[in-house]
Design a protein around this motif. Structure first.
Motif, PDB file in Angstrom:
ATOM      1  N   VAL A  45      63.610  61.940  -9.276  1.00 27.84           N
ATOM      2  CA  VAL A  45      62.293  61.138  -9.688  1.00 27.84           C
ATOM      3  C   VAL A  45      62.583  59.743  -9.625  1.00 27.84           C
ATOM      4  CG1 VAL A  45      60.842  60.839 -11.611  1.00 27.84           C
ATOM      5  CG2 VAL A  45      61.872  63.261 -11.454  1.00 27.84           C
ATOM      6  N   GLY A  46      61.964  59.167  -8.594  1.00 27.34           N
ATOM      7  CA  GLY A  46      62.091  57.727  -8.392  1.00 27.34           C
ATOM      8  C   GLY A  46      63.083  57.373  -7.204  1.00 27.34           C
ATOM      9  N   SER A  47      62.644  56.595  -6.237  1.00 26.35           N
ATOM     10  CA  SER A  47      63.411  56.353  -5.051  1.00 26.35           C
ATOM     11  C   SER A  47      64.323  54.811  -4.984  1.00 26.35           C
ATOM     12  CB  SER A  47      62.496  56.352  -3.985  1.00 26.35           C
ATOM     13  OG  SER A  47      61.571  55.411  -4.152  1.00 26.35           O
ATOM     14  N   ALA A  50      58.618  44.821 -12.208  1.00 32.25           N
ATOM     15  CA  ALA A  50      59.656  45.894 -11.748  1.00 32.25           C
ATOM     16  C   ALA A  50      59.037  46.265 -10.556  1.00 32.25           C
ATOM     17  CB  ALA A  50      59.781  46.832 -12.739  1.00 32.25           C
ATOM     18  N   GLY A  51      59.889  47.087  -9.558  1.00 32.44           N
ATOM     19  CA  GLY A  51      59.252  47.336  -8.366  1.00 32.44           C
ATOM     20  C   GLY A  51      58.824  48.792  -8.635  1.00 32.44           C
ATOM     21  N   ALA A  52      57.778  49.150  -7.729  1.00 28.56           N
ATOM     22  CA  ALA A  52      57.108  50.689  -7.947  1.00 28.56           C
ATOM     23  C   ALA A  52      56.748  50.853  -6.324  1.00 28.56           C
ATOM     24  CB  ALA A  52      55.949  50.612  -8.725  1.00 28.56           C
ATOM     25  N   THR A 105      74.906  40.846 -15.764  1.00 22.10           N
ATOM     26  CA  THR A 105      74.633  40.241 -14.471  1.00 22.10           C
ATOM     27  C   THR A 105      73.380  41.080 -13.970  1.00 22.10           C
ATOM     28  OG1 THR A 105      76.188  42.035 -13.636  1.00 22.10           O
ATOM     29  CG2 THR A 105      77.176  39.806 -14.007  1.00 22.10           C
ATOM     30  N   ASN A 106      72.925  40.339 -12.843  1.00 20.22           N
ATOM     31  CA  ASN A 106      71.813  41.010 -12.248  1.00 20.22           C
ATOM     32  C   ASN A 106      72.457  42.506 -11.798  1.00 20.22           C
ATOM     33  OD1 ASN A 106      71.970  38.168 -11.926  1.00 20.22           O
ATOM     34  ND2 ASN A 106      69.949  38.333 -11.007  1.00 20.22           N
ATOM     35  N   PRO A 107      71.460  43.632 -12.185  1.00 21.43           N
ATOM     36  CA  PRO A 107      72.238  44.621 -12.289  1.00 21.43           C
ATOM     37  C   PRO A 107      72.158  45.635 -11.239  1.00 21.43           C
ATOM     38  CG  PRO A 107      69.676  44.659 -13.102  1.00 21.43           C
ATOM     39  CD  PRO A 107      70.196  43.387 -12.868  1.00 21.43           C
TER      40      PRO A 107
HETATM   41  C1  LIG Z   1      61.309  40.302  -8.789  1.00 26.15           C
HETATM   42  C2  LIG Z   1      62.685  40.838  -8.957  1.00 26.15           C
HETATM   43  C3  LIG Z   1      63.806  40.467  -8.477  1.00 26.15           C
HETATM   44  C4  LIG Z   1      65.049  40.980  -8.864  1.00 26.15           C
HETATM   45  N1  LIG Z   1      66.155  40.648  -8.260  1.00 26.15           N
HETATM   46  C5  LIG Z   1      67.416  41.197  -8.288  1.00 26.15           C
HETATM   47  C6  LIG Z   1      68.516  40.704  -7.472  1.00 26.15           C
HETATM   48  O1  LIG Z   1      68.447  39.746  -7.019  1.00 26.15           O
HETATM   49  N2  LIG Z   1      69.635  41.399  -7.808  1.00 26.15           N
HETATM   50  C7  LIG Z   1      69.671  42.523  -8.722  1.00 26.15           C
HETATM   51  O2  LIG Z   1      70.892  42.984  -8.986  1.00 26.15           O
HETATM   52  N3  LIG Z   1      68.547  42.814  -9.502  1.00 26.15           N
HETATM   53  C8  LIG Z   1      67.533  42.200  -9.107  1.00 26.15           C
HETATM   54  N4  LIG Z   1      66.385  42.733  -9.938  1.00 26.15           N
HETATM   55  C9  LIG Z   1      66.556  43.886 -10.568  1.00 26.15           C
HETATM   56  C10 LIG Z   1      66.558  45.386  -9.647  1.00 26.15           C
HETATM   57  O3  LIG Z   1      65.888  45.226  -8.588  1.00 26.15           O
HETATM   58  C11 LIG Z   1      66.395  46.547 -10.498  1.00 26.15           C
HETATM   59  O4  LIG Z   1      67.215  46.365 -11.608  1.00 26.15           O
HETATM   60  C12 LIG Z   1      66.539  47.867  -9.935  1.00 26.15           C
HETATM   61  O5  LIG Z   1      65.985  48.090  -8.786  1.00 26.15           O
HETATM   62  C13 LIG Z   1      66.457  48.794 -10.822  1.00 26.15           C
HETATM   63  O6  LIG Z   1      66.814  50.343 -10.486  1.00 26.15           O
HETATM   64  P1  LIG Z   1      66.432  51.610 -11.024  1.00 26.15           P
HETATM   65  O7  LIG Z   1      66.891  52.511 -10.335  1.00 26.15           O
HETATM   66  O8  LIG Z   1      66.671  51.617 -12.280  1.00 26.15           O
HETATM   67  O9  LIG Z   1      64.841  51.664 -10.891  1.00 26.15           O
HETATM   68  P2  LIG Z   1      63.881  51.130  -9.655  1.00 26.15           P
HETATM   69  O10 LIG Z   1      64.533  50.421  -8.607  1.00 26.15           O
HETATM   70  O11 LIG Z   1      62.738  50.226 -10.413  1.00 26.15           O
HETATM   71  O12 LIG Z   1      63.314  52.392  -9.151  1.00 26.15           O
HETATM   72  C14 LIG Z   1      62.401  53.306 -10.064  1.00 26.15           C
HETATM   73  C15 LIG Z   1      61.364  53.744  -8.857  1.00 26.15           C
HETATM   74  O13 LIG Z   1      60.637  55.007  -9.782  1.00 26.15           O
HETATM   75  C16 LIG Z   1      59.326  55.007  -9.561  1.00 26.15           C
HETATM   76  N5  LIG Z   1      58.853  55.768 -10.730  1.00 26.15           N
HETATM   77  C17 LIG Z   1      58.301  55.306 -11.859  1.00 26.15           C
HETATM   78  N6  LIG Z   1      58.083  56.104 -12.573  1.00 26.15           N
HETATM   79  C18 LIG Z   1      57.811  57.599 -12.114  1.00 26.15           C
HETATM   80  C19 LIG Z   1      57.318  58.717 -12.126  1.00 26.15           C
HETATM   81  N7  LIG Z   1      56.984  58.950 -13.565  1.00 26.15           N
HETATM   82  N8  LIG Z   1      57.353  59.585 -11.072  1.00 26.15           N
HETATM   83  C20 LIG Z   1      57.797  59.134  -9.890  1.00 26.15           C
HETATM   84  N9  LIG Z   1      58.423  57.745  -9.823  1.00 26.15           N
HETATM   85  C21 LIG Z   1      58.300  57.045 -10.569  1.00 26.15           C
HETATM   86  C22 LIG Z   1      58.984  53.583  -9.477  1.00 26.15           C
HETATM   87  O14 LIG Z   1      57.989  53.618  -8.705  1.00 26.15           O
HETATM   88  C23 LIG Z   1      60.351  52.970  -8.752  1.00 26.15           C
HETATM   89  O15 LIG Z   1      59.995  52.768  -7.384  1.00 26.15           O
HETATM   90  C24 LIG Z   1      65.123  42.597  -9.447  1.00 26.15           C
HETATM   91  C25 LIG Z   1      63.996  42.936 -10.109  1.00 26.15           C
HETATM   92  C26 LIG Z   1      62.523  42.071  -9.478  1.00 26.15           C
HETATM   93  C27 LIG Z   1      61.579  42.722 -10.208  1.00 26.15           C
END
Ligand SMILES: Cc1cc2nc3c(=O)[nH]c(=O)nc-3n(C[C@H](O)[C@H](O)[C@H](O)COP(=O)(O)OP(=O)(O)OC[C@H]3O[C@@H](n4cnc5c(N)ncnc54)[C@H](O)[C@@H]3O)c2cc1C
Length: 659
Positions: free
Chosen positions: A163-165, A226-228, A625-627
């Motif tokens: 769930v989530g890419s 956050a990205g989506a 740190t940036n995560p």
């Molecule tokens: C503008 C910006 C700049 C950043 N810069 C940095 C950087 O330089 N270095 C760094 O280390 N970090 C950076 N980050 C943070 C980093 O990108 C995130 O911490 C990381 O992507 C989070 O990973 P994740 O796997 O937890 O979730 P995400 O990468 O957010 O992925 C979760 C995915 O799940 C999907 N999703 C959500 N709910 C559902 C659902 N119910 N059903 C199906 N899909 C769903 C979402 O659409 C999303 O695509 C930045 C973030 C932002 C917003």
């Protein structure tokens, strides 16, 4: 109250927009910056269009506010009285303040951020400060993924459903697919690649960000980004690649039971991620803001480091790198679309996009799949393994809607709260040239019990900046924007000791809550305010201003210590300093204790075998740190726990080789 707006509401909205961005007679005015008002470029109409995609309760609140202003004959007052009326309404209470904040913020965001000329994507305001807008036409890059087209009520089967890419989910998808499992990745967002990256702020937010862009927490204290999209945050992030710090790894291992995370085995996971993302130091040109940051750190005797990035030197282009928060048009960003998701694809994984996972299916106490809603109807995926990796804002939502995860589900939300002071240097800084983050000050990363703050920079874009700059009057805001080209933005982000929470609203949608009140965090907030100000001062800034609705500003010659004292007292919450958060973590955390953690030390839920947490929400405490790298390394460790197979450096990198 349903849309569309009534004629009276529409007229009041127009008056509000033209109060926030009024026409002012000043000469010379070569770019029309002073004379132009919001309605001249269609802001009220764009605002009304935005209402259509907002939650109905927010729209109803704004309509009520417009009715209230109309009853006070808002449109008939002078500019000064209208500004005062907006202030007075803000003082009526938190809800009214939030409503006025939304009216003002969205007006400014649209005025400075939206494309006005539909052919070129240009906005006439950008000429004032030399912002180029889109610099290159998007290339015709073919789409590598072909998501499954799902029609109507559909049931699919897989060995594992992810769930989530994003950062975490993609690593687990690749690792499982390489072991021969039939993997299905379900993503809420749509699929975009270089051919869609138009370098436009508004378009990027609407298409690829959580809830359409900057979104406030339920208490309005923090603005979340956050990205989506397919690839999650890795498609729109700033590619700052930092390994997990030793003291954080020790805390995770010793206090939360994540055995081995403090030793060589986790080094291996970190190295696997670094190698696959091609992390290097050859794409980290310092723009003027970073040059100042480095000079300032040297002058103050603080530790300053060049940031390593997951960017391909062969295609990296500093002229477009300043826009990578809107997707990297150069294609150099090694997002998961180019790395782990691609590896998953090459090993037979399949993808569904535009599909929101609602619940985990649980049968006989074990994972049995997921249910969700796709563009054309309900979707069920039956699978004995479910990896929840929807990001720390949404993963707890999936668990809470499913009634699993225990009492800690949604709790311990960490945000790395971040904020900026803006320094003006009286020279053309071209803040949009070069990557948003190329260097950082890590002098204060561990100033109290393992907690502290980093100083970094940020993407410099007119829409978000325009809406974040203090609004005290239309004229003062125009004054600040006229100087936008001379600005440099240093941000502080704290490793938060305290935490917030994610809950569900009446419609089953997540609401994050966060209040920066923990004593360690408050002390670090104050330390960081002082550090940011000293950094600007020592590097020659002419003025320094907080992003807060206050006229507090330092001008060279003013008493610096008095300014620092006053800045430290600005409250870090709604109505005070504007906090942002791009790092959401911890809301389904790992640990030994089912009362205070959701998943065990290898990511599997305490209460539901077959369900793993695979994203930033698994962090026991914030990374500091940036995560991204920490998320991916932890996900790799979890993936190996799921398959029971330890990857060698060769198999870990065998991504591009299809079976
Ligand atoms: C503008 C910006 C700049 C950043 N810069 C940095 C950087 O330089 N270095 C760094 O280390 N970090 C950076 N980050 C943070 C980093 O990108 C995130 O911490 C990381 O992507 C989070 O990973 P994740 O796997 O937890 O979730 P995400 O990468 O957010 O992925 C979760 C995915 O799940 C999907 N999703 C959500 N709910 C559902 C659902 N119910 N059903 C199906 N899909 C769903 C979402 O659409 C999303 O695509 C930045 C973030 C932002 C917003």
């Amino acid at each position: 109250m349903p849309l569309p707006l009534t004629d009276d509401q529409r007229a009041t909205l127009r008056a509000v927009c033209d109060t926030v961005v009024p026409s002012i007679q000043r000469t010379p005015d070569p770019t029309g910056h002073w004379a132009r008002k919001a309605s001249d470029i269609g802001v009220p109409e764009a605002f009304e269009q935005m209402l259509e995609s907002m939650p109905p309760e927010n729209v109803a609140g704004l309509q009520e506010l417009l009715d209230g202003l109309d009853q006070q004959h808002f449109g008939q007052h002078t500019q000064l009285s209208r500004e005062q009326l907006l202030k007075n309404v803000s003082l009526l209470g938190p809800e009214a303040a939030a409503g006025v904040g939304a009216l003002v913020g969205l007006t400014l965001f649209l005025y400075y951020g939206m494309p006005v000329d539909q052919q070129t994507g240009q906005n006439p305001n950008w000429a004032t400060f030399g912002y180029p807008g889109p610099t290159v036409a998007p290339p015709q890059t073919p789409k590598a993924f072909t998501p499954i087209a799902v029609d109507g009520d559909t049931t699919l089967e897989a060995d594992a459903v992810i769930v989530g890419s994003g950062a975490g989910g993609s690593v687990i998808a690749a690792t499982l697919a390489k072991q021969g499992l039939k993997v299905l990745v379900v993503e809420q967002g749509d699929y975009y690649n270089e051919s869609d990256f138009a370098q436009l702020e508004l378009k990027a937010y609407q298409e690829m960000y959580w809830r359409g862009g900057p979104t406030p927490t339920g208490d309005m204290n923090v603005t979340i980004l956050a990205g989506a999209t397919l690839g999650g945050g890795t498609v729109i992030n700033w590619t700052n690649s930092l390994k997990t710090k030793p003291h954080v790894r020790e805390q995770w291992a010793r206090e939360h039971g994540l055995e081995g995370v403090d030793g060589p085995d986790f080094d291996r996971h970190l190295d696997t991620i670094f190698n696959r993302l091609n992390v290097n130091d050859r794409c980290s040109d310092f723009n003027k803001t970073h040059q100042k940051m480095q000079q300032g750190a040297e002058a103050l005797g603080w530790s300053y480091k060049t940031i390593l990035r997951n960017s391909d030197p062969a295609t990296y282009d500093p002229a477009t790198a300043g826009y990578i928060g809107f997707g990297d048009v150069s294609g150099s960003k090694q997002s998961t679309q180019k790395t782990f998701l691609k590896d998953a694809l090459d090993h037979g994984a399949e993808f569904i996009v535009n599909t929101f996972v609602e619940k985990v299916l649980v049968e006989n106490g074990r994972a049995a799949g997921i249910t969700g809603v796709g563009p054309n109807g309900p979707i069920t995926v039956r699978a004995p393994r479910v990896v929840v990796a929807a990001g720390a804002l949404e993963s707890p939502g999936v668990l809470l809607r499913s009634g699993i995860g225990g009492p800690a589900a949604g709790d311990y939300l960490r945000l790395h709260p971040a904020w900026a002071f803006l320094g003006s240097y009286g020279e053309d800084m071209q803040g949009w040239w070069g990557t948003p983050q190329a260097g950082l000050v890590d002098e204060f990363s561990n100033v109290e019990d393992g907690y502290g703050f980093l100083i970094e920079s940020s993407q410099y874009a007119p829409g978000l900046a325009g809406s974040a700059l203090a609004f005290t009057s239309g004229e003062d805001h125009k004054e600040q924007m006229a100087d936008f080209r001379s600005g440099g933005s240093f941000i502080a982000l704290i490793r938060d000791h305290g935490h917030g929470r994610v809950t569900l609203d009446a419609n089953g949608q997540t609401v994050p809550w966060y209040s920066l009140t923990d004593p360690i965090d408050v002390r670090n907030y104050q330390r960081a305010n002082e550090a940011l100000i000293r950094l600007y001062e020592v590097t020659g800034a002419h003025t320094i201003a907080p992003l807060a609705p206050t006229q507090l500003r330092w001008r060279r010659g003013d008493n610096l210590e008095a300014f620092i004292d006053r800045a430290k007292r600005l409250p870090p919450r709604a109505g005070g300093i504007q906090l942002f958060a791009a790092h959401q973590m911890g809301s389904c955390r790992m640990g030994n204790d089912p009362q205070t953690s959701v998943a065990g030390p290898y990511g599997e839920l305490h209460d539901t075998p077959g369900v793993w947490i695979g994203d930033a929400s698994a962090f026991p405490t914030p990374s500091g740190t940036n995560p991204m790298i920490s998320i991916m390394a932890l996900a790799h460790r979890t993936a190996e726990a799921i398959t029971g197979v330890t990857e060698t450096p060769d198999t870990a990198l065998a991504g591009a080789t299809a079976k």
